[in-house]
Design a protein around this motif. Structure first.
Motif, mmCIF file in Angstrom:
data_model
loop_
_atom_site.group_PDB
_atom_site.id
_atom_site.type_symbol
_atom_site.label_atom_id
_atom_site.label_comp_id
_atom_site.label_asym_id
_atom_site.label_seq_id
_atom_site.Cartn_x
_atom_site.Cartn_y
_atom_site.Cartn_z
ATOM 1 N N GLY B 6 1.060 -1.137 0.131
ATOM 2 C CA GLY B 6 -0.164 0.062 -0.164
ATOM 3 C C GLY B 6 0.687 1.233 -0.064
ATOM 4 N N THR B 7 2.041 1.253 0.875
ATOM 5 C CA THR B 7 2.849 2.318 0.817
ATOM 6 C C THR B 7 3.296 2.732 -0.644
ATOM 7 N N THR B 321 -8.752 -1.994 1.954
ATOM 8 C CA THR B 321 -9.425 -0.810 1.702
ATOM 9 C C THR B 321 -8.266 -0.109 0.897
ATOM 10 N N TRP B 322 -7.041 0.055 1.129
ATOM 11 C CA TRP B 322 -6.169 1.002 0.269
ATOM 12 C C TRP B 322 -6.193 0.771 -1.014
ATOM 13 N N SER B 325 -9.292 2.160 -2.305
ATOM 14 C CA SER B 325 -9.149 3.668 -2.195
ATOM 15 C C SER B 325 -8.110 4.530 -3.244
ATOM 16 N N LEU B 326 -6.966 3.866 -3.409
ATOM 17 C CA LEU B 326 -5.850 4.128 -4.336
ATOM 18 C C LEU B 326 -6.694 4.426 -5.703
ATOM 19 N N VAL B 328 -9.864 4.418 -6.252
ATOM 20 C CA VAL B 328 -10.902 5.797 -6.378
ATOM 21 C C VAL B 328 -10.337 6.856 -6.634
ATOM 22 N N VAL B 329 -9.087 7.125 -5.930
ATOM 23 C CA VAL B 329 -8.378 8.525 -6.030
ATOM 24 C C VAL B 329 -7.897 8.585 -7.687
#
Lengths: 224, 532
Positions: B6-7, B321-322, B325-326, B328-329
């Motif tokens: 994720g990072t 989730t990440w 979310s990534l 979506v962004v």
């Protein structure tokens, strides 16, 4: 015919010219500032969204479901309770959750439940026959159906599940012996249906169907 | 903070932002030596400034005889590409129409397993994506890339081999899907054993185009070339990684699946469609695009942000989730390239409304470009969780997918084929009225299709969210809209049959050759009439 010519004239006048020496004007159109503004706004929004997602992922909510809750519980569980815990995860946690929180408006919690902490015969009988009907736990009323486990689990298994449940998530009550479960089996040998909610339990075991008015009952529960 | 994948992905987002900022700075301070004159590359040796449309009797640039640069092999290749693409369009439309009808006539055509909804829909998807859109889009690239690079197509025989292999592989894929054998993943249904041949066929298209690009006789690669070359690099990577058997499983497989499925649209069909639109709109109108520098931003923002868009299909799914979310962004960041492309193309086409009246190919291409803008902005909106809650798992998504794949890419291809085939064959379209009929049929049909499914899908989503209503209510509410979809689909299919008929008459009917009009024949300085 004249119409066609008119159309041709129109095209030539609007499209520029059909002149071979048409001058390709060197118009310099930069990136409109609006585009840059949109890009900046979206970048800011994106960073904030990702940052808040990270916070969400790293925070530890009080009620956790799934394996995370499982991990944190295991620290508090000693060796002799591990069978009960394993059986609880297999048979009960799908509804009551690993941390005994239940599901809001659907499944009653086990943590702090009057029925769990009552005389050993009460929880033992509930697991043996299940419940169908209204029951009030921790101030909320539930109308669910708890399955009958008497046929699926033997006395020792039920006893170790109950001992685990009565001593987890802040619950503190006596452990339950397999003999007590066997005794309840014999006592209700004629019974073929689940308990009809809190009312039936009140009738049989004298445990009040509602916890609100009676302070005296609460103290008697806590004495165990 | 733990270092996770994720990072790593968050860093990739940060890197993309820095890259875009650097690009905007570089463009604004004239670090690139590109000027508006580079935007005029589309006009070739001519000066532009006049309508260029082989279907219009008013075109100043009279459609010449066959483009003299075309070798016979190259010409045959282009004809095979466009004719087979059209055949796939007709088959795909019929499959799609049957699937659509079955949604509200469930008792119709139940006699055979191949005719069930699941297989019909899948055969439709694979026919139109890998058959029609890919063959038509690559066909356009096989004409535009050499034309823009002022050379001839290198290795046309290899490309012809690719056309044959690709067609046979898609045919085999559609047949086995009908027979019940598939990989079980949306957009990846064709079994990987057959995918090997698609990969070989694709390489046979890519190699001649790369040779052609290497032998270019221009200093500057026009924006169409960037999109085509980008798509040429991206698609093989996507296709191979997603189809590797036995590598992905479980939630990871779902992630790979949607990563691929969305990238087929964004990094394969979009470059094919945008590349063509960036050529045909200025070429037909005879004026350059609004800001050539802006097109740089549009291309690179697509390249930087698109690849992680697909996982918004897994909102609410069993993935971290990440990841979602990534995605979506990144989906919302796609607004940047879309706005850049929109400003470039729509200011030109909408500022020259006379050309919409005069040129049918332009109508197709320019309308397709506008629908690209709408589809993309809608897509960014659908990726936002609050909106997705309603539209996910509904027909709304189906309407959106068709807005992108059909409204945008198919319409651009229709216009492109109407423009290119007279140049390729040296024959005028035998039934010009049929072009107009085709346009109005598919536009009206698609409007009915899109509006029906959008409204029906939204109501479906609201009904599913309403806990007091039975789930079946969410299906019943869509019934009139599904019938509307079938009506729209029938009109579109009719339009495609008109298109195919026009094409058939062009080749087999009594056709009119263009008169020799040597004044207007565009003769490249070094006409190369022999193939490689």
């Amino acid at each position: 015919m004249t119409q066609k010519r008119k159309a041709e004239r129109r095209i030539k006048s609007v499209a520029g010219t059909s002149n071979k020496n048409f001058d390709p004007h060197e118009s310099y159109n930069p990136i409109p500032w609006q585009v840059i503004a949109i890009a900046l706004a979206l970048a800011a929004w994106g960073i904030i969204t990702l940052a808040t997602t990270r916070e969400m992922a790293e925070s530890e909510p009080e009620v956790t479901q799934g394996t995370g809750a499982d991990e944190r519980l295991s620290k508090a569980v000693d060796a002799e309770m591990s069978d009960g815990r394993q059986l609880f995860v297999t048979n009960c946690s799908t509804c009551h959750q690993n941390n005994g929180s239940g599901i809001e408006a659907a499944v009653p919690p086990l943590a702090g439940s009057r029925y769990v902490l009552a005389e050993p015969e009460v929880p033992a009988s509930i697991v043996l026959f299940g419940i169908q009907g209204e029951i009030e736990v921790a101030g909320d009323t539930y109308r669910g159906r708890m399955p009958t486990f008497g046929n699926e689990l033997n006395d020792e298994q039920i006893a170790s599940i109950l001992s685990y449940v009565r001593n987890s998530w802040g619950n503190q009550a006596s452990a339950i012996e397999a003999g007590l479960v066997a005794e309840q089996r014999r006592r209700f040998a004629e019974r073929t249906t689940p308990w009809a909610g809190g009312a039936a339990l009140a009738e049989t075991f004298g445990i009040p169907a509602t916890s609100r008015p009676t302070a005296s009952v609460a103290t008697s529960e806590e004495s165990h | 903070m733990n270092f996770t994948i994720g990072t790593l992905l968050a860093f990739s987002f940060a890197a993309s932002l820095i890259a875009i900022a650097a690009l905007i700075w570089a463009i604004s301070t004239h670090q690139f030596r590109i000027t508006e004159s580079d935007a005029r590359t589309v006009f070739g040796d001519e000066e532009g400034g006049k309508l260029d449309d082989p279907t219009s009797p008013h075109s100043d640039s009279h459609p010449s005889a066959v483009d003299p640069a075309l070798s016979p092999e190259w010409r045959r290749l282009l004809i095979v590409m466009f004719v087979t693409a059209t055949a796939w369009l007709v088959f795909g439309s019929i499959f799609g129409l049957i699937a659509s009808l079955k949604l509200h006539l469930p008792d119709w055509l139940t006699g055979s397993a191949a005719l069930t909804f699941g297989r019909m829909r899948t055969m439709h998807l694979n026919s139109v994506i890998y058959g029609f859109l890919s063959l038509g889009g690559v066909g356009a690239a096989l004409w535009l890339v050499p034309t823009l690079f002022k050379t001839h197509l290198h290795k046309p025989r290899l490309a012809m081999l690719g056309a044959v292999i690709w067609n046979l592989a898609v045919f085999a894929g559609v047949i086995v899907i009908g027979a019940g054998w598939n990989d079980g993943l949306e957009w990846l249904e064709i079994p990987w054993q057959i995918d090997i041949f698609l990969a070989i066929g694709g390489a046979c298209f890519a190699i001649p185009l790369l040779y052609t690009a290497a032998a270019r006789r221009v200093n500057h690669i026009y924006v169409t070339g960037w999109y085509y070359l980008g798509g040429l690099v991206w698609f093989p990577v996507l296709f191979l990684l997603a189809n590797l058997p036995g590598v992905h499983s479980g939630a990871q497989q779902a992630t790979t699946n949607w990563w691929f499925a969305h990238n087929v649209l964004g990094l394969w069909l979009t470059p094919l469609g945008l590349g063509a639109a960036y050529y045909f709109i200025p070429k037909i109108i005879g004026k350059p695009i609004y800001s050539y520098r802006l097109s740089l931003l549009g291309f690179w923002a697509l390249a930087l942000f698109y690849s992680q868009v697909g996982m918004h299909h897994l909102i609410g799914g069993p993935v971290p989730t990440w990841v979602v979310s990534l995605s979506v962004v990144q989906s919302v960041m796609m607004v940047v390239p879309v706005v850049a492309v929109a400003i470039n193309q729509h200011t030109l086409s909408l500022g020259n409304l006379w050309a919409w009246r005069e040129s049918l190919p332009l109508r197709f291409v320019a309308l397709g470009a506008i629908l690209y803008t709408l589809a993309s902005l809608q897509g960014s909106l659908e990726a936002v969780r609050a909106f997705n809650t309603v539209t996910h798992f509904t027909h709304y998504t189906v309407a959106h997918a068709h807005l992108g794949a059909y409204g945008f890419v198919a319409l651009v291809l229709f216009g492109g084929i109407y423009y290119m085939l007279p140049r390729v064959t040296g024959r005028a379209w035998p039934m010009p009225w049929a072009i107009s009929l085709h346009f109005w049929l598919v536009v009206a049909g698609f409007a009915v299709y899109f509006i029906s499914l959008t409204i029906g899908g939204w109501l479906q989503g609201l009904a599913m969210l309403d806990a007091t209503r039975d789930w079946l209510a969410s299906m019943e509410v869509t019934l009139p809209y599904l019938a509307g979809r079938s009506l729209g689909g029938a009109l579109m299919t009719l339009g495609h049959l008109v298109f195919a008929a026009n094409l058939a008459v062009l080749f087999f009917g009594r056709t009119r050759r263009f008169e020799d009009d040597s004044d207007d024949v565009a003769t490249p300085a070094t006409a190369t009439s022999t193939g490689a």
